[in-house]
Each structure stands twice: as structure tokens, then as C-alpha cells.
Design a protein around this motif. Structure first.
Motif, PDB file in Angstrom:
ATOM      1  N   PRO A 111       0.933  -1.232  -0.042  1.00 33.52           N
ATOM      2  CA  PRO A 111       0.095   0.077   0.009  1.00 33.52           C
ATOM      3  C   PRO A 111       0.786   1.407  -0.145  1.00 33.52           C
ATOM      4  O   PRO A 111       2.068   1.196   0.580  1.00 33.52           O
ATOM      5  CB  PRO A 111      -0.736  -0.159   1.229  1.00 33.52           C
ATOM      6  N   SER A 112       0.419   2.127  -0.570  1.00 33.48           N
ATOM      7  CA  SER A 112       1.109   3.429  -0.478  1.00 33.48           C
ATOM      8  C   SER A 112       0.833   4.223   0.737  1.00 33.48           C
ATOM      9  O   SER A 112      -0.040   4.001   1.450  1.00 33.48           O
ATOM     10  CB  SER A 112       0.741   4.510  -1.739  1.00 33.48           C
ATOM     11  N   ARG A 174       6.992  -2.075   5.119  1.00 31.07           N
ATOM     12  CA  ARG A 174       7.232  -3.161   4.122  1.00 31.07           C
ATOM     13  C   ARG A 174       5.960  -4.130   4.139  1.00 31.07           C
ATOM     14  O   ARG A 174       5.809  -4.768   3.295  1.00 31.07           O
ATOM     15  CB  ARG A 174       8.128  -4.081   4.824  1.00 31.07           C
ATOM     16  N   SER A 175       4.873  -3.915   5.290  1.00 31.05           N
ATOM     17  CA  SER A 175       3.812  -5.001   5.168  1.00 31.05           C
ATOM     18  C   SER A 175       2.944  -4.599   4.061  1.00 31.05           C
ATOM     19  O   SER A 175       2.847  -3.213   3.584  1.00 31.05           O
ATOM     20  CB  SER A 175       2.991  -4.867   6.452  1.00 31.05           C
ATOM     21  N   ARG A 176       2.207  -5.490   3.474  1.00 28.58           N
ATOM     22  CA  ARG A 176       0.974  -5.273   2.521  1.00 28.58           C
ATOM     23  C   ARG A 176      -0.310  -5.238   3.015  1.00 28.58           C
ATOM     24  O   ARG A 176      -1.240  -5.104   2.389  1.00 28.58           O
ATOM     25  CB  ARG A 176       1.241  -6.301   1.327  1.00 28.58           C
ATOM     26  N   VAL A 177      -0.261  -5.501   4.492  1.00 29.55           N
ATOM     27  CA  VAL A 177      -1.688  -5.367   5.040  1.00 29.55           C
ATOM     28  C   VAL A 177      -1.545  -3.753   5.654  1.00 29.55           C
ATOM     29  O   VAL A 177      -0.999  -3.422   6.485  1.00 29.55           O
ATOM     30  CB  VAL A 177      -1.843  -6.302   6.306  1.00 29.55           C
ATOM     31  N   PRO A 178      -2.691  -2.902   4.838  1.00 32.37           N
ATOM     32  CA  PRO A 178      -2.337  -1.688   5.242  1.00 32.37           C
ATOM     33  C   PRO A 178      -2.870  -1.397   6.810  1.00 32.37           C
ATOM     34  O   PRO A 178      -2.287  -0.148   7.186  1.00 32.37           O
ATOM     35  CB  PRO A 178      -3.299  -1.092   4.281  1.00 32.37           C
ATOM     36  N   TYR A 179      -3.575  -2.273   7.486  1.00 27.63           N
ATOM     37  CA  TYR A 179      -3.802  -1.729   8.819  1.00 27.63           C
ATOM     38  C   TYR A 179      -2.782  -2.530   9.840  1.00 27.63           C
ATOM     39  O   TYR A 179      -3.127  -2.617  11.053  1.00 27.63           O
ATOM     40  CB  TYR A 179      -5.197  -1.986   9.107  1.00 27.63           C
TER      41      TYR A 179
END
Ligand SMILES: Nc1ncnc2c1ncn2[C@@H]1O[C@@H]2COP(=O)(O)O[C@H]2[C@H]1O
Length: 842
Positions: A111-112, A174-179
């Protein structure tokens, strides 16, 4: 398709293309043989036609060449087409019914930073950070209190906060889970606390100077190992295997950890060690009173949080706890400024005081032996971190309907731990509670985790001053709250989750072991049980995917009605077992028992040929040769021919090296490249026994009469047909040609093949005497749907479209018989396909 031909013993085998050019020792005589492409003989390559042959998705296994005979001898160039199109196992249409599987979801992208509403993200991150700070304080007490001198307590608080800051930063970037929110957690914290307690017990009073350096390095080292493990597991794509860790094992350990956290909270609150033992020996009201400030708010918070599921619940409860406790202390013990000087609160400190311990001869004071002695804890932490990260992410996904990439998040959590280790931190993982709260609060971008990281950094700066106002029972109350949540979650909530109550019993056993014998024993027993559960469950998977009868499951060779009749009546002599999964010695024993029962079952035709199809087998245990030997003994006993199909060549060779030659016709044991070849061979043997394998030599009337609706009119019909001879390899017609006639086969065989783009050819079916082709184009008035090529020299009888129209005018009665004749043939094809489907779903 490639050819394996051993000059020494004459063994010939069709093998997959991947073996071309490889030297393989002969399974029968161990002579080294170089596998050649079909058409390559004695090192001389014959021109090979280019078509690439592909399997076709269909219910049938494809048509077969006669595999028993030396199929690659005396072929000319024209034959090559047929060999390539027909003999490649991959060219055979498969019979399995495939259920369409949804395409693998594409991995979520990063996520940006400014994704989502910045205001909401900042608010959610602040709430998460606040909760995190309170939990960090509780964890620093859990891990270090009683083991470090109070003067070193600032160090404990700051490294736990630094862990939270480091992991939040990595999660944000780095995470792709935005929350996603990460940091030190209660489960890993409790195991770290056990390690620290045991390490601490290794030192005598005189070695006090070694305690902090050894504990500090031991803890950071474990964060580093946890980080490397998570990174490695995620980076190497092993996440899918982690999902096989049984829930009941991890659940039992986590529930046990919950109880241990509760006990640790009481111990901390009472400032004395084994408080429960003291209480058991002699009930002491004072002890209970000492626990009350932690237990009462802890239990109350637990009850409220269980009832109200809202993202503000935990922050509000923590806030109430802080304010309420401060008021309570003010009223009861030390009013006004005296609170700061009282024993009820922590002592104030400045952030730089945390660096005090490092000013001494820090490195020299580390006792590496003590750390090495506790390597078991470090490994346990790594294992638990992997399992809990997987479970947490799975739960988060389930709740948020997310679709996270486990491998990526394992790697990110690993990187977070490594950064934490570099700032002397403790092991941590994804925080389920804070992640869920952030999500519920509307966090939709990494700014939330970044804000939480900022809150942790601010806490590092100001915590020394704030702590002077925090009563000491606050962290204990938080620990009671977190411990109870762990127990309720894993011991209570999971009860309904398990469909099998013996799974729940395993959870309770591991829970009890963890409570009474410690986390390490719980994890050790849990790991052993997990292995046993997996083996026993996997061992129960039936190795036979389908048990089919040759009466209803035929090869893809279209046969004459007289032959079909024989196969319908006697096809039960063929018994097809499609095996699946990993085959152990244990599964072959089960197979032998089933097969014996089937052979001895007098209500069904006694199998003479047993086809064991290994196409869906994923692996064979090395001890499987023993089981196969027993299988052959059973076959010998009952005069059954065993036929092994789709066995990887390497496996066949290894078995041969162990003294078990699969392709051994003298011992009634054969191998074929796939089940369809095997089926055709078995059918041919049955037809041979009944004298109908070769219909050649009979007249067209002889063959036609039994299938013509009015046998007496068969000669009249033949009168309209034109005799055609087609040489091997020649096209009768090509796909797309205008449809001008249909054909009746009197002798020889033809291949019906689809010609696809890029010179690819798929053989649909092989037809022999007594069958018809070309009827589709005639009846639907469309171009040829497929090409038909003579696989052998053929004698065909041709009925042109013109003739059919002429008969229609002159002899309506005969034309209706011709229609019935054609319809019967088509109906037979459909009936056969239905019988196969029925057999498969039985
Ligand atoms: N899947 C199939 N199974 C059996 N026969 C087929 C199949 N597809 C095509 N054919 C035969 O191959 C012929 C090709 O030319 P037609 O379309 O005129 O008629 C077709 C049928 O007779």
C-alpha cells in the motif's frame, strides 16, 4: 514421447520426453541405456514431425496404441505422426473429472504511505500506540521484573518500547496489510519471561554484575533468531506448510501461557515468588489483599472487553485503569505530591539512564554459557513466533475479509524482529488486538503503523516522567487482563471451533502440560503430538482415489459392437485402482487387504488384471518395495496380472535396484506409460480370449449385419457403399474439409485427431473395425470437426452425401434404418461416457 530400448535384455519402454538424452540403467538388467526421442535409432535421428501433443480435458483417458507389441519397430516416417500423436501419454485425454479451481489470487501489493484518510489513520495509529505503550509496560514487568534490579528497570521498559517502535516502523514500510500493527506480544513475552527467569536462576548473588548483560544479550539474540527464522520461512515460501501446524497444539500452548501470565502477574503484584504455593500451604488473607489491586481491575477489564467489541474498548479501559488507579492511590495511600515518592508508583527516570548498564564493561560481563544453555528457549520462541504469526494473520484475514500473503508478512515480521534485536529489543510478532482495533477504527494505510511507531518513540522519551504517576499494580492488572484473554480465547472460544472433540482433548492436555511443566515442555510435547496427529491423519487418507471396473471404464479405443458386448460382459476382469497421495508401507498394507477382499468377493467378477495407476501419487516411501513384493505374492496366489502405470522411471529403477523389477511379464507384472495403454492391453487380452480381437477377414456384410437395425437389409445398404483402401499414415480427410461422406471401418484402425494452432495435434479417439466416422459433418452439414488418419492399412466403406440423398428419395425405409444405425452408434458413445461417470462417482 521418448523410447527406452535396452540392447542387452531387449526391454522397450515408452517414457516421458524429459528422459531424452539421459543415461538410465535398465530396470531389468542394469545395463546403461541412453533414452532417445522417438524416431532416433542407433544414434541416427530420423526426421520427426513437429506437432506438439497435448492432453485434452475430457472424461476419457484417451486412445491407445497396442502397447504390448514392440510399438516402435518397423515404422516409417509416416508412422511418426501417429506415434507422436498417439503414443505420448500426455496426448491421451484424461478421464478424471476435474473441478474448476478458482485462479490463485494475485498477491496483494504494497500500500502507498498516504493510502486512506490521513486523519483516520493517524487517529487509529495513536490509539494503537497508546494501547501498545500500556502493554509494553506490562511486558517489561513480565519479562524483567524480579530478575533485574529496580535501578535497571528503565532499561527493561525502553527496550520493550524500542521493539514496538522498530516493528511498527517495519510494518508501516514493508507490510502489504495496510492496517497491520506489530510489536512485542503477550505469548512471546511470556516465553521470553520464562527464559529470562531460568537464565537469572543460573547466577549466584556474587555474579550479579553478569545478570543484566547476559539477560539483555540473551533476549536480543532470541529476537534476532526469531527474526531470521521468520524471514527464512517467509522468504523461502514455506508459509503454506506452516498452515499445517495443528491448531489444537498451538492453542493448548497459548492457553497454558495465559495461565502462566496470570501467575506471573500475581507474583509480580505480591513481589514474592511462588505465591500460589505459599497460599496453598497456608491461606493468607494478606496475600489475597495484595493481589486485589491487580486482579479486580484486570478481571473487570476482561469482562467488559468480552462483552463490548469496539475498537475504543481497550484504549478506554486502559485510560480508565490509569486514571482510576491514580485516583485510588491518591485517596488510599499517598495524597498529593507524595504519590511520586510513595512505593505505590514506579520511580521516575530519564531516558538516558537506560544506557547506564552499557557504560560498564558490558561485553566482558556477558556469560555466553548461560545463553547457550537456554538455546532451547530461543528455538521455542522461533517456532512459536512462526505459528502465532500464521494464526494471527489467518484470524485477521478472516475478520477483515483480507487476503494477505503469509510468506510476505512472515518475512516482514522477521525483518521487524531483526531491527528490534539491533536496538536490544525482545521478540515480537503481529499484534492481533491492535491490528483489529486499527482496522475497526478505519485505518487503511501504513500511516497508522507509522503513527503508532511515533507514539512509541514519544513514549521512550517521556516514559521516565510518566511512570512516576503510574501505580505499580497497573501493569499487573494489564497482565491479568491479557492472561485471561489468552485462556478464554484458546481454551474457551476454540471449544466450538473443533468439529472433533478429541482434538479439543489434545488442546486441554497440552494446556495442562504447559501450565504444570512449563512452556518449553508444553511446546516440546506439542511438537511431538503435532507430528503424530499429522502422520495419523495423513495415513488415514485413502490411497485409492477410485476403484473402477473395466466393464464400464474402457480405453479410448472405439470398438465394434461385438467387441463392446464382450467387454461389457467380461470387462469386470479388469480392476483399475487409481492411487493418490504419498504411499507408505502402511498404505500398501491397506491396499493389499482391500485387494484381497475384492478378489475373494464372489458377488463380483474375479479380477484377472489389476491396474495400479500411480499418476496421482505424489511420492513413495523407501520401504514401499516390501509392500509391492507382498502385493505381487497376492497376485501370484490368485493368478492375477499386476499392471503398474505412470510410475516415474526413477522409482522403477530404484525398485529394481532393491530387487523388485516392476516390468516382469514372466512374473505376471507389467508396466505401461499410462492407464489407458494398460486398459487397451487388458481389453485386447480379453477380446483375444473370446476370439474377437481381430475382425479382419470377414466381409463387410458379416461385420455390418449384427449392428444394422434390420440385418436382412444390410446387404442392400452395402450396395450403396463404395470400398476405399487407405494406407497407414494417410489422411482420410482433414479437419475443416467439406463433409461429403461418412465411413464404416471394415479392417484396420484410424486416429481421429484435432489439429490445433502451432502444429499441435491432440488425438481424440482411436477407432477400429465395426465403427463409423464422418457422420457429424454429414448430419450437421458442417466442415470436418477433426482429421482422420489411418493408423494401419485400412479398408473403409464410404457412403457419400449424394448417395444418402438418393436413398432418401428412392428408399425411405432404408434411409430411416441408416439413421437409426448412426443414432445407435452415437448413443453408444454417450452411454459409455455415462457409465464411466457413474463409476467414478460411486
Ligand atoms: N470426440 C470424438 N469422439 C469420437 N469421434 C469423434 C470425436 N470427434 C470427432 N469424431 C469423429 O471424427 C469425425 C471428424 O469429421 P466429422 O466432424 O464429419 O465427424 C467426426 C466424428 O465421426
Amino acid at each position: 514421447m521418448a523410447l527406452f530400448h535396452c540392447d542387452a535384455c531387449g526391454l522397450r519402454k515408452d517414457v516421458s520426453d524429459k528422459y531424452i538424452g539421459r543415461s538410465i540403467s535398465c530396470p531389468r538388467c542394469s545395463n546403461p541405456v541412453t533414452v532417445v526421442a522417438v524416431g532416433e535409432k542407433n544414434g541416427r535421428t530420423q526426421p520427426l514431425p513437429p506437432p506438439e501433443v497435448r492432453p485434452v480435458a475430457a472424461l476419457d483417458d484417451g486412445k491407445a496404441e497396442s502397447p504390448a507389441e514392440p510399438r516402435f519397430e518397423h515404422r516409417d516416417a509416416a508412422d511418426m505422426d501417429e506415434i507422436l500423436a498417439g503414443d505420448d501419454d500426455s496426448a491421451r485425454p484424461r478421464r478424471d473429472i476435474s473441478i474448476p479451481i478458482a485462479a490463485e489470487p494475485t498477491a496483494p501489493t504494497a500500500p502507498s504511505l498516504m493510502q486512506g484518510s490521513p486523519g483516520v489513520n493517524i487517529l487509529a495509529g495513536t490509539l494503537s500506540g497508546f494501547q501498545g505503550v500500556v502493554v509494553c509496560l506490562a511486558l517489561s514487568c513480565l519479562i524483567f521484573a524480579g530478575r533485574l534490579a529496580w535501578s535497571d528497570f528503565p532499561y527493561a521498559v525502553l527496550v520493550v518500547l524500542a521493539t514496538a517502535a522498530a516493528m511498527s516502523l517495519v510494518a508501516a514500510l514493508r507490510s502489504r496489510v495496510p492496517y497491520l500493527q506489530a510489536g512485542p506480544g503477550i505469548a512471546l513475552g511470556a516465553v521470553t519471561a520464562s527464559m529470562v527467569r531460568d537464565m537469572h536462576a543460573s547466577f549466584s548473588a556474587e555474579q550479579a554484575a553478569h545478570v543484566l548483560p547476559t539477560l539483555a544479550v540473551g533476549v536480543s539474540l532470541s529476537a534476532f533468531v526469531v527474526g531470521l527464522t521468520l524471514w527464512f520461512v517467509g522468504g523461502s515460501g514455506m508459509g503454506k506448510w506452516v498452515r499445517f501446524i495443528p491448531h489444537q497444539v498451538v492453542g493448548g500452548v497459548l492457553a497454558g501461557i495465559g495461565v502462566r501470565v496470570l501467575l506471573a502477574a500475581l507474583e509480580f503484584q505480591d513481589a514474592g515468588s511462588p505465591c500460589l504455593e505459599r497460599l496453598a500451604e497456608n491461606f493468607d488473607f494478606d496475600v489475597c489483599l495484595a493481589w486485589a489491586p491487580a486482579v479486580v481491575p484486570g478481571v473487570l477489564m476482561f469482562i467488559v472487553a468480552r462483552r463490548i467489541r469496539h475498537h475504543l474498548v481497550s484504549p478506554v479501559l486502559f485510560l480508565l485503569l490509569l486514571v482510576g488507579s491514580l485516583l485510588g492511590v491518591h485517596l488510599v495511600a499517598a495524597p498529593g505530591d507524595a504519590i511520586r515518592a510513595s512505593e505505590w508508583t514506579f520511580a521516575a527516570f530519564s531516558a538516558h539512564s537506560a544506557f547506564g548498564p552499557f557504560s560498564r564493561d558490558f561485553l566482558g560481563l556477558i556469560n555466553w554459557d548461560v545463553i547457550a544453555d537456554h538455546a532451547g528457549y530461543i528455538l521455542a520462541l522461533a517456532g512459536l513466533a512462526v505459528a502465532t504469526t500464521m494464526l494471527t494473520l489467518t484470524d485477521v484475514d478472516a475478520e477483515t475479509r483480507g487476503r494477505s500473503d503469509l510468506d510476505h508478512e512472515l518475512s516482514v515480521t522477521g525483518q521487524g524482529n531483526i531491527l528490534a534485536a539491533l536496538v536490544a529489543g525482545v521478540p515480537g510478532t503481529i499484534s492481533e488486538h491492535r491490528t483489529m482495533s486499527s482496522w475497526r477504527a478505519g485505518a487503511a494505510g501504513p500511516l497508522a503503523a507509522l503513527t503508532a511507531a511515533a507514539v512509541f518513540v514519544a513514549a521512550i522519551v517521556f516514559i521516565g516522567d510518566i511512570l512516576a504517576y503510574v501505580p505499580r499494580f497497573v501493569p499487573a492488572a494489564v497482565l491479568v487482563f491479557l492472561g485471561m484473554q489468552l485462556v478464554a480465547r484458546w481454551l474457551g472460544d476454540t471449544y466450538a471451533m473443533f468439529t472433533r472433540k478429541d482434538d479439543y482433548a489434545i488442546l486441554v492436555i497440552i494446556f495442562a502440560i504447559t501450565v504444570f511443566f512449563g512452556v518449553l515442555t508444553g511446546l516440546g510435547v506439542g511438537a511431538a503430538l503435532a507430528m503424530m496427529i499429522l502422520i495419523s491423519r495423513y495415513g488415514r487418507v485413502n490411497v485409492v482415489k477410485f476403484a473402477l471396473s473395466g466393464a464400464t471404464n474402457r480405453s479410448n479405443v472405439e470398438r465394434a459392437p461385438s467387441q463392446l458386448k464382450v467387454l461389457r460382459e467380461h470387462g469386470g476382469q479388469i480392476y483399475i485402482l487409481r492411487l493418490q497421495g504419498f504411499i507408505f508401507l502402511g498404505s500398501t498394507s491397506a491396499l493389499i487387504t482391500d485387494l484381497r477382499q475384492r478378489i475373494e468377493d464372489e458377488s463380483q467378477a474375479r479380477p484377472r488384471y489389476v491396474i495400479l495407476d500411480f499418476r496421482l501419487v505424489t511420492g513413495l516411501d523407501s520401504a514401499v518395495a516390501t509392500g509391492l513384493r507382498k502385493l505381487r505374492q497376492l497376485a501370484d496366489e490368485y493368478g492375477v496380472t499386476l499392471i503398474f502405470t505412470s510410475i516415474p522411471f526413477e522409482v522403477e529403477r530404484q525398485l529394481a535396484e532393491n530387487g523388485f523389477v516392476l516390468d516382469d511379464p514372466d512374473n505376471c507384472s507389467r508396466t505401461f506409460v499410462d492407464a489407458d495403454f494398460a486398459l487397451e492391453w487388458c481389453e485386447d487380452r480379453i477380446l483375444e480370449d473370446h476370439g474377437v480381437l481381430v475382425l479382419k477377414g470377414r466381409t463387410v456384410e458379416d461385420i455390418l449385419a449384427p449392428m444394422f437395425p434390420e440385418p436382412a437389409l444390410a446387404p442392400t445398404f452395402v450396395g450403396y457403399l463404395e470400398r476405399v483402401e487407405v494406407k497407414t499414415g494417410s489422411h482420410v480427410f482433414r479437419q475443416g474439409d467439406a463433409s461429403d461422406a461418412m465411413y464404416f471401418i471394415v479392417s484396420g484402425r484410424v486416429n481421429v485427431q484435432l489439429e490445433l494452432e502451432g502444429n499441435r495435434i491432440i488425438r481424440l479417439v482411436k477407432m477400429g473395425p465395426g465403427t463409423i466416422f464422418g457422420e457429424m459433418g454429414i448430419y450437421t452439414d458442417t466442415p470436418r470437426s477433426a482429421s482422420v488418419v489411418a493408423a494401419e492399412d485400412c479398408v473403409l466403406y464410404r457412403l457419400s452425401k449424394k448417395k444418402l440423398h438418393a436413398i432418401q428419395k428412392q428408399d425411405p425405409m432404408l434411409v430411416s434404418l441408416i439413421h437409426r444405425f448412426v443414432v445407435n452408434r452415437l448413443a453408444e458413445r454417450v452411454a459409455e461416457a455415462n457409465a464411466k461417470v457413474r463409476d467414478l462417482i460411486k
